[in-house]
Design a protein around this motif. Structure first.
Motif, PDB file in Angstrom:
ATOM      1  N   VAL A  49      -0.716  -6.818  -7.660  1.00  0.00           N
ATOM      2  CA  VAL A  49      -1.931  -7.698  -7.083  1.00  0.00           C
ATOM      3  C   VAL A  49      -2.939  -7.449  -7.981  1.00  0.00           C
ATOM      4  O   VAL A  49      -3.660  -8.825  -8.368  1.00  0.00           O
ATOM      5  CB  VAL A  49      -2.341  -7.249  -5.803  1.00  0.00           C
ATOM      6  N   GLY A  50      -3.382  -6.506  -8.601  1.00  0.00           N
ATOM      7  CA  GLY A  50      -4.409  -6.476  -9.481  1.00  0.00           C
ATOM      8  C   GLY A  50      -4.179  -7.326 -10.713  1.00  0.00           C
ATOM      9  O   GLY A  50      -5.121  -7.934 -11.234  1.00  0.00           O
ATOM     10  N   ARG A  51      -3.160  -7.072 -11.354  1.00  0.00           N
ATOM     11  CA  ARG A  51      -2.760  -8.019 -12.453  1.00  0.00           C
ATOM     12  C   ARG A  51      -2.910  -9.421 -12.146  1.00  0.00           C
ATOM     13  O   ARG A  51      -3.435 -10.301 -13.103  1.00  0.00           O
ATOM     14  CB  ARG A  51      -1.229  -7.699 -12.827  1.00  0.00           C
ATOM     15  N   ARG A  52      -2.360  -9.843 -10.983  1.00  0.00           N
ATOM     16  CA  ARG A  52      -2.502 -11.262 -10.728  1.00  0.00           C
ATOM     17  C   ARG A  52      -4.050 -11.927 -10.639  1.00  0.00           C
ATOM     18  O   ARG A  52      -4.348 -12.918 -10.881  1.00  0.00           O
ATOM     19  CB  ARG A  52      -1.842 -11.736  -9.352  1.00  0.00           C
ATOM     20  N   LEU A  53      -4.825 -11.069  -9.598  1.00  0.00           N
ATOM     21  CA  LEU A  53      -6.173 -11.412  -9.449  1.00  0.00           C
ATOM     22  C   LEU A  53      -7.193 -11.044 -10.667  1.00  0.00           C
ATOM     23  O   LEU A  53      -7.868 -11.961 -10.887  1.00  0.00           O
ATOM     24  CB  LEU A  53      -6.718 -10.350  -8.407  1.00  0.00           C
ATOM     25  N   PHE A  54      -7.163  -9.990 -11.320  1.00  0.00           N
ATOM     26  CA  PHE A  54      -7.978  -9.925 -12.677  1.00  0.00           C
ATOM     27  C   PHE A  54      -7.419 -11.165 -13.687  1.00  0.00           C
ATOM     28  O   PHE A  54      -8.288 -11.825 -14.091  1.00  0.00           O
ATOM     29  CB  PHE A  54      -7.343  -8.602 -13.376  1.00  0.00           C
ATOM     30  N   ALA A  55      -6.191 -11.453 -13.583  1.00  0.00           N
ATOM     31  CA  ALA A  55      -5.856 -12.752 -14.600  1.00  0.00           C
ATOM     32  C   ALA A  55      -6.377 -14.017 -13.946  1.00  0.00           C
ATOM     33  O   ALA A  55      -6.954 -14.852 -14.966  1.00  0.00           O
ATOM     34  CB  ALA A  55      -4.408 -12.882 -14.737  1.00  0.00           C
ATOM     35  N   ALA A  77      -2.605  -6.472  -1.212  1.00  0.00           N
ATOM     36  CA  ALA A  77      -1.275  -5.510  -1.587  1.00  0.00           C
ATOM     37  C   ALA A  77      -0.820  -4.840  -0.422  1.00  0.00           C
ATOM     38  O   ALA A  77       0.343  -4.285  -0.280  1.00  0.00           O
ATOM     39  CB  ALA A  77      -1.875  -4.204  -2.636  1.00  0.00           C
ATOM     40  N   GLY A  78      -1.418  -5.088   0.782  1.00  0.00           N
ATOM     41  CA  GLY A  78      -0.875  -4.571   2.100  1.00  0.00           C
ATOM     42  C   GLY A  78      -1.251  -2.900   2.116  1.00  0.00           C
ATOM     43  O   GLY A  78      -0.159  -2.258   2.681  1.00  0.00           O
ATOM     44  N   VAL A  79      -2.010  -2.254   1.572  1.00  0.00           N
ATOM     45  CA  VAL A  79      -2.106  -0.910   1.315  1.00  0.00           C
ATOM     46  C   VAL A  79      -3.597  -0.529   1.918  1.00  0.00           C
ATOM     47  O   VAL A  79      -4.605  -1.333   2.040  1.00  0.00           O
ATOM     48  CB  VAL A  79      -1.798  -0.285   0.314  1.00  0.00           C
ATOM     49  N   THR A  80      -3.747   0.849   1.832  1.00  0.00           N
ATOM     50  CA  THR A  80      -5.152   1.310   2.322  1.00  0.00           C
ATOM     51  C   THR A  80      -6.176   1.337   1.213  1.00  0.00           C
ATOM     52  O   THR A  80      -5.699   1.527   0.145  1.00  0.00           O
ATOM     53  CB  THR A  80      -5.121   2.596   3.453  1.00  0.00           C
ATOM     54  N   ARG A  81      -7.259   1.535   1.255  1.00  0.00           N
ATOM     55  CA  ARG A  81      -8.259   1.697   0.340  1.00  0.00           C
ATOM     56  C   ARG A  81      -8.217   3.007  -0.078  1.00  0.00           C
ATOM     57  O   ARG A  81      -8.389   3.399  -1.280  1.00  0.00           O
ATOM     58  CB  ARG A  81      -9.809   1.439   0.918  1.00  0.00           C
ATOM     59  N   GLY A  82      -7.794   3.992   0.743  1.00  0.00           N
ATOM     60  CA  GLY A  82      -7.383   5.312   0.126  1.00  0.00           C
ATOM     61  C   GLY A  82      -6.414   5.559  -0.623  1.00  0.00           C
ATOM     62  O   GLY A  82      -6.262   6.313  -1.593  1.00  0.00           O
ATOM     63  N   ALA A  83      -5.410   4.601  -0.339  1.00  0.00           N
ATOM     64  CA  ALA A  83      -4.168   4.447  -1.352  1.00  0.00           C
ATOM     65  C   ALA A  83      -4.648   3.893  -2.773  1.00  0.00           C
ATOM     66  O   ALA A  83      -4.185   4.737  -3.763  1.00  0.00           O
ATOM     67  CB  ALA A  83      -3.169   3.535  -1.095  1.00  0.00           C
ATOM     68  N   LEU A  84      -5.667   3.101  -2.851  1.00  0.00           N
ATOM     69  CA  LEU A  84      -6.036   2.956  -4.159  1.00  0.00           C
ATOM     70  C   LEU A  84      -7.000   4.094  -4.942  1.00  0.00           C
ATOM     71  O   LEU A  84      -6.815   4.365  -5.936  1.00  0.00           O
ATOM     72  CB  LEU A  84      -7.130   1.705  -4.127  1.00  0.00           C
ATOM     73  N   HIS A  85      -7.523   4.777  -4.313  1.00  0.00           N
ATOM     74  CA  HIS A  85      -8.385   5.961  -4.645  1.00  0.00           C
ATOM     75  C   HIS A  85      -7.252   7.096  -5.002  1.00  0.00           C
ATOM     76  O   HIS A  85      -7.647   7.816  -5.986  1.00  0.00           O
ATOM     77  CB  HIS A  85      -9.437   6.379  -3.748  1.00  0.00           C
ATOM     78  N   HIS A  86      -6.283   7.154  -4.283  1.00  0.00           N
ATOM     79  CA  HIS A  86      -5.245   8.341  -4.434  1.00  0.00           C
ATOM     80  C   HIS A  86      -4.571   7.986  -5.855  1.00  0.00           C
ATOM     81  O   HIS A  86      -4.591   9.076  -6.573  1.00  0.00           O
ATOM     82  CB  HIS A  86      -4.368   8.311  -3.120  1.00  0.00           C
ATOM     83  N   HIS A  87      -4.385   6.845  -5.932  1.00  0.00           N
ATOM     84  CA  HIS A  87      -3.366   6.728  -7.220  1.00  0.00           C
ATOM     85  C   HIS A  87      -4.164   6.241  -8.499  1.00  0.00           C
ATOM     86  O   HIS A  87      -3.565   6.631  -9.642  1.00  0.00           O
ATOM     87  CB  HIS A  87      -2.384   5.293  -6.783  1.00  0.00           C
ATOM     88  N   TYR A  88      -5.463   5.603  -8.451  1.00  0.00           N
ATOM     89  CA  TYR A  88      -6.319   5.061  -9.437  1.00  0.00           C
ATOM     90  C   TYR A  88      -7.529   5.566  -9.510  1.00  0.00           C
ATOM     91  O   TYR A  88      -8.272   5.237 -10.596  1.00  0.00           O
ATOM     92  CB  TYR A  88      -6.147   3.698  -9.433  1.00  0.00           C
ATOM     93  N   ASP A 139     -10.060   4.233  -8.814  1.00  0.00           N
ATOM     94  CA  ASP A 139     -11.137   3.074  -8.100  1.00  0.00           C
ATOM     95  C   ASP A 139     -10.464   1.905  -8.852  1.00  0.00           C
ATOM     96  O   ASP A 139      -9.696   1.697  -9.452  1.00  0.00           O
ATOM     97  CB  ASP A 139     -12.696   3.179  -8.708  1.00  0.00           C
ATOM     98  N   LYS A 140     -11.365   0.693  -8.796  1.00  0.00           N
ATOM     99  CA  LYS A 140     -10.857  -0.444  -9.103  1.00  0.00           C
ATOM    100  C   LYS A 140     -10.629  -0.333 -10.794  1.00  0.00           C
ATOM    101  O   LYS A 140      -9.814  -1.068 -11.449  1.00  0.00           O
ATOM    102  CB  LYS A 140     -11.794  -1.637  -8.988  1.00  0.00           C
ATOM    103  N   ARG A 141     -11.464   0.124 -11.355  1.00  0.00           N
ATOM    104  CA  ARG A 141     -11.609   0.395 -12.781  1.00  0.00           C
ATOM    105  C   ARG A 141     -10.478   1.020 -13.299  1.00  0.00           C
ATOM    106  O   ARG A 141      -9.517   0.861 -14.353  1.00  0.00           O
ATOM    107  CB  ARG A 141     -12.751   1.147 -13.367  1.00  0.00           C
ATOM    108  N   GLY A 142      -9.883   2.186 -12.655  1.00  0.00           N
ATOM    109  CA  GLY A 142      -8.568   2.984 -13.038  1.00  0.00           C
ATOM    110  C   GLY A 142      -7.387   2.118 -12.731  1.00  0.00           C
ATOM    111  O   GLY A 142      -6.382   2.213 -13.406  1.00  0.00           O
ATOM    112  N   LEU A 143      -7.510   1.121 -11.672  1.00  0.00           N
ATOM    113  CA  LEU A 143      -6.345   0.212 -11.680  1.00  0.00           C
ATOM    114  C   LEU A 143      -6.439  -0.777 -12.628  1.00  0.00           C
ATOM    115  O   LEU A 143      -5.327  -1.159 -13.216  1.00  0.00           O
ATOM    116  CB  LEU A 143      -6.635  -0.434 -10.197  1.00  0.00           C
ATOM    117  N   PHE A 144      -7.395  -1.428 -13.157  1.00  0.00           N
ATOM    118  CA  PHE A 144      -7.532  -2.319 -14.204  1.00  0.00           C
ATOM    119  C   PHE A 144      -6.903  -1.443 -15.453  1.00  0.00           C
ATOM    120  O   PHE A 144      -6.082  -2.216 -16.136  1.00  0.00           O
ATOM    121  CB  PHE A 144      -8.950  -2.759 -14.503  1.00  0.00           C
TER     122      PHE A 144
END
Length: 201
Positions: free
Chosen positions: A20-26, A42-53, A55-60
């Motif tokens: 989802v990040g790749r599609r939206l960033f593009a 992505a159908g996940v929680t905000r906590g999942a984003l923080h846990h794995h990356y 923040d948004k920058r980490g996902l980017f």
């Protein structure tokens, strides 16, 4: 089983966030995409984003690493299939042609060529490129210098200058009204520049 199940869930969550990040960033660029929008799509929680990356920058950064890795691997595979990998003019022409074609892909233009420098900063972007585009160019020039194919020069400086020129060529293509003509002109111009470092046969 529970551990495997947790690993599978984590892998699925990361894959969903990165896709989802790749599609939206593009589509819209880093600054125009919110973390909330990403996790909802992505159908996940905000906590999942923080846990794995984090923040948004980490996902980017994860999306960018994957994209750069895929693009570099595409060029590496093509170079490995050349009859004579030591043929520098052919190798550079093939590598350049593939890179310029990649520059016609919206995700490469937006994520790797437009947003990466702004998000990572100059030093961070250069460190990333050292592992991918700059690394490929440096390795090729090192091999060519050892084989006596190019005029002696500081390879690390030469590689950075070539990367800058190639990146500019990619941007010319990305923003051209006629991308096909721009690609042909950029490729011709880059090959003319690169030929200047070759020793006369």
């Amino acid at each position: 089983m529970p551990r495997r199940s947790q690993e599978d869930r984590s892998r699925t969550t990361r894959a969903a966030l990165e896709e989802v990040g790749r599609r939206l960033f593009a589509e819209r660029g880093y600054v125009h995409v919110s973390a909330e929008e990403i996790v909802t799509a992505a159908g996940v929680t905000r906590g999942a984003l923080h846990h794995h990356y984090g923040d948004k920058r980490g996902l980017f950064l994860a999306v960018l690493e994957r994209l750069e890795g895929e693009n570099a691997a595409e060029i590496t595979r093509a170079l490995a299939q050349l009859p004579d990998p030591g043929d520098l003019p052919t190798a550079m022409a093939v590598g350049l042609g593939i890179f310029l074609e990649q520059c016609r892909r919206p995700e490469t233009v937006r994520i790797a060529m437009s947003d990466a420098l702004a998000v990572l900063g100059w030093q961070g972007w250069r460190e990333l490129e050292r592992r991918y585009g700059l690394g490929l160019i440096t390795d090729m020039l090192d091999s060519a210098e050892r084989a006596g194919l190019i005029t002696p020069a500081p390879v690390h400086v030469l590689a950075q200058l070539i990367l800058s020129a190639v990146t500019e060529a990619g941007l010319i293509i990305a923003h051209a009204d006629d991308p096909e003509t721009a690609r042909l002109q950029a490729e011709q111009s880059m090959l003319l520049l690169i030929s200047g470092i070759l020793r006369p046969a």
